[in-house]
Design an enzyme around this catalytic site. Structure first.
Site, PDB file in Angstrom:
ATOM      1  N   SER A  65       0.825  -1.213   0.000  1.00  0.00           N
ATOM      2  CA  SER A  65       0.000   0.000   0.000  1.00  0.00           C
ATOM      3  C   SER A  65       0.858   1.262   0.000  1.00  0.00           C
ATOM      4  O   SER A  65       2.020   1.246   0.432  1.00  0.00           O
ATOM      5  CB  SER A  65      -0.912   0.026   1.232  1.00  0.00           C
ATOM      6  OG  SER A  65      -1.785  -1.072   1.221  1.00  0.00           O
TER       7      SER A  65
HETATM    8  N1  SAM Z   1      -0.958  -4.801   4.242  1.00  0.00           N
HETATM    9  C1  SAM Z   1      -0.321  -5.080   2.988  1.00  0.00           C
HETATM   10  C2  SAM Z   1       1.050  -4.470   2.894  1.00  0.00           C
HETATM   11  O1  SAM Z   1       1.429  -3.662   3.768  1.00  0.00           O
HETATM   12  O2  SAM Z   1       1.807  -4.828   1.965  1.00  0.00           O
HETATM   13  C3  SAM Z   1      -1.208  -4.619   1.867  1.00  0.00           C
HETATM   14  C4  SAM Z   1      -1.217  -5.593   0.756  1.00  0.00           C
HETATM   15  S1  SAM Z   1      -2.428  -5.429  -0.522  1.00  0.00           S
HETATM   16  C5  SAM Z   1      -2.969  -3.779  -0.614  1.00  0.00           C
HETATM   17  C6  SAM Z   1      -3.827  -6.344   0.130  1.00  0.00           C
HETATM   18  C7  SAM Z   1      -3.547  -7.777   0.482  1.00  0.00           C
HETATM   19  O3  SAM Z   1      -4.784  -8.393   0.872  1.00  0.00           O
HETATM   20  C8  SAM Z   1      -2.991  -8.631  -0.646  1.00  0.00           C
HETATM   21  O4  SAM Z   1      -1.793  -9.211  -0.247  1.00  0.00           O
HETATM   22  C9  SAM Z   1      -4.076  -9.671  -0.889  1.00  0.00           C
HETATM   23  O5  SAM Z   1      -3.575 -10.919  -1.309  1.00  0.00           O
HETATM   24  C10 SAM Z   1      -4.732  -9.742   0.470  1.00  0.00           C
HETATM   25  N2  SAM Z   1      -6.093 -10.297   0.478  1.00  0.00           N
HETATM   26  C11 SAM Z   1      -7.094 -10.114  -0.415  1.00  0.00           C
HETATM   27  N3  SAM Z   1      -8.186 -10.800  -0.035  1.00  0.00           N
HETATM   28  C12 SAM Z   1      -7.871 -11.435   1.123  1.00  0.00           C
HETATM   29  C13 SAM Z   1      -8.594 -12.312   2.006  1.00  0.00           C
HETATM   30  N4  SAM Z   1      -9.851 -12.681   1.781  1.00  0.00           N
HETATM   31  N5  SAM Z   1      -7.934 -12.770   3.095  1.00  0.00           N
HETATM   32  C14 SAM Z   1      -6.650 -12.412   3.354  1.00  0.00           C
HETATM   33  N6  SAM Z   1      -5.926 -11.595   2.557  1.00  0.00           N
HETATM   34  C15 SAM Z   1      -6.538 -11.110   1.459  1.00  0.00           C
END
Ligand code: SAM
Length: 218
Positions: A65
């Site tokens: 992000s």
């Molecule tokens: N907090 C992360 C960082 O600092 O890098 C943000 C990563 S990205 C914006 C959002 C993340 O949510 C992705 O890695 C994605 O795979 C994960 N994601 C999406 N749906 C999800 C779910 N149902 N359960 C867990 N993770 C999920």
């Protein structure tokens, strides 16, 4: 990987940018000034831009992000040392480290196996301890509920009911909710059993929350 004076200088600049956008919590700004964000970028071509206030790809179609977004969500969450925090979407682990720097006892869950496997090894290498899980965070993580705080770092179509259920009384959930293009940041506070206070903030753009109570279930 090296953390040079140049990287530190670029971080100080990033802190100024995030502050200028309205983030006031000094402990969050200090965390952004401390964490070597260039360690989290997979593509060496992006290294030069590691301290731009932008999201970047981290593989598996996912992103780290934007630092301002990380700071904004963390500020809304009002984490106090020792609080039990659930993060949905571990991704690169950058947001996780910011929460750990705030003193959170962190549970973090990721849907993409490769990212889960990478981050659960990488964060301890940087000296950070958290509880890492692989699975569908749209259903929360019932085994360790309730949580003082829950943060969702992917865009949800609606607020997953499991996350509300797994909040403690007085607990807060910070979650972006909307359509595929744009999501409004919400803060939901469980003021009493079955009673929520809802606050709305401005729009963001996240990758989609997948899983049963994310976009898959719609
Ligand atoms: N907090 C992360 C960082 O600092 O890098 C943000 C990563 S990205 C914006 C959002 C993340 O949510 C992705 O890695 C994605 O795979 C994960 N994601 C999406 N749906 C999800 C779910 N149902 N359960 C867990 N993770 C999920």
């Amino acid at each position: 990987m090296e953390d040079s004076y140049r990287h530190k200088g670029m971080r100080r600049q990033l802190v100024k940018v995030v502050r200028s956008k309205g983030i006031k919590d000094e402990s969050i700004l200090a965390a952004i000034g401390k964490i070597p964000r260039h360690f989290f970028l997979m593509d060496s071509a992006l290294m030069e831009h590691a301290y731009d206030d932008k999201a970047f790809p981290i593989g598996e179609g996912q992103t780290i992000s934007q630092p301002y977004t990380v700071a904004f969500q963390t500020e809304l969450l009002q984490v106090k040392p020792g609080e039990k925090v659930l993060e949905i979407g571990t991704g690169s682990g950058y947001q996780a480290i910011v929460l750990l720097e705030m003193g959170a006892k962190l549970y973090t869950i990721e849907y993409q196996k490769k990212l889960y496997e990478r981050t659960k090894v990488f964060l301890p290498q940087l000296g950070y301890k958290a509880n890492f899980f692989y699975g569908d965070g749209s259903m929360g993580l019932k085994r360790f509920a309730p949580y003082d705080k829950i943060i969702v770092t992917a865009g949800a179509p609606t607020v997953p009911t499991a996350l509300i259920d797994q909040l403690s009384i007085g607990g807060m959930l910070v979650i972006p909710v909307g359509n595929a293009k744009t999501q409004k940041m919400l803060r939901l506070t469980k003021v009493a059993p079955g009673k929520l206070r809802k606050e709305e903030f401005h729009d963001f753009k996240f990758v989609p929350l997948l899983g049963e109570d994310g976009w898959k279930g719609k």
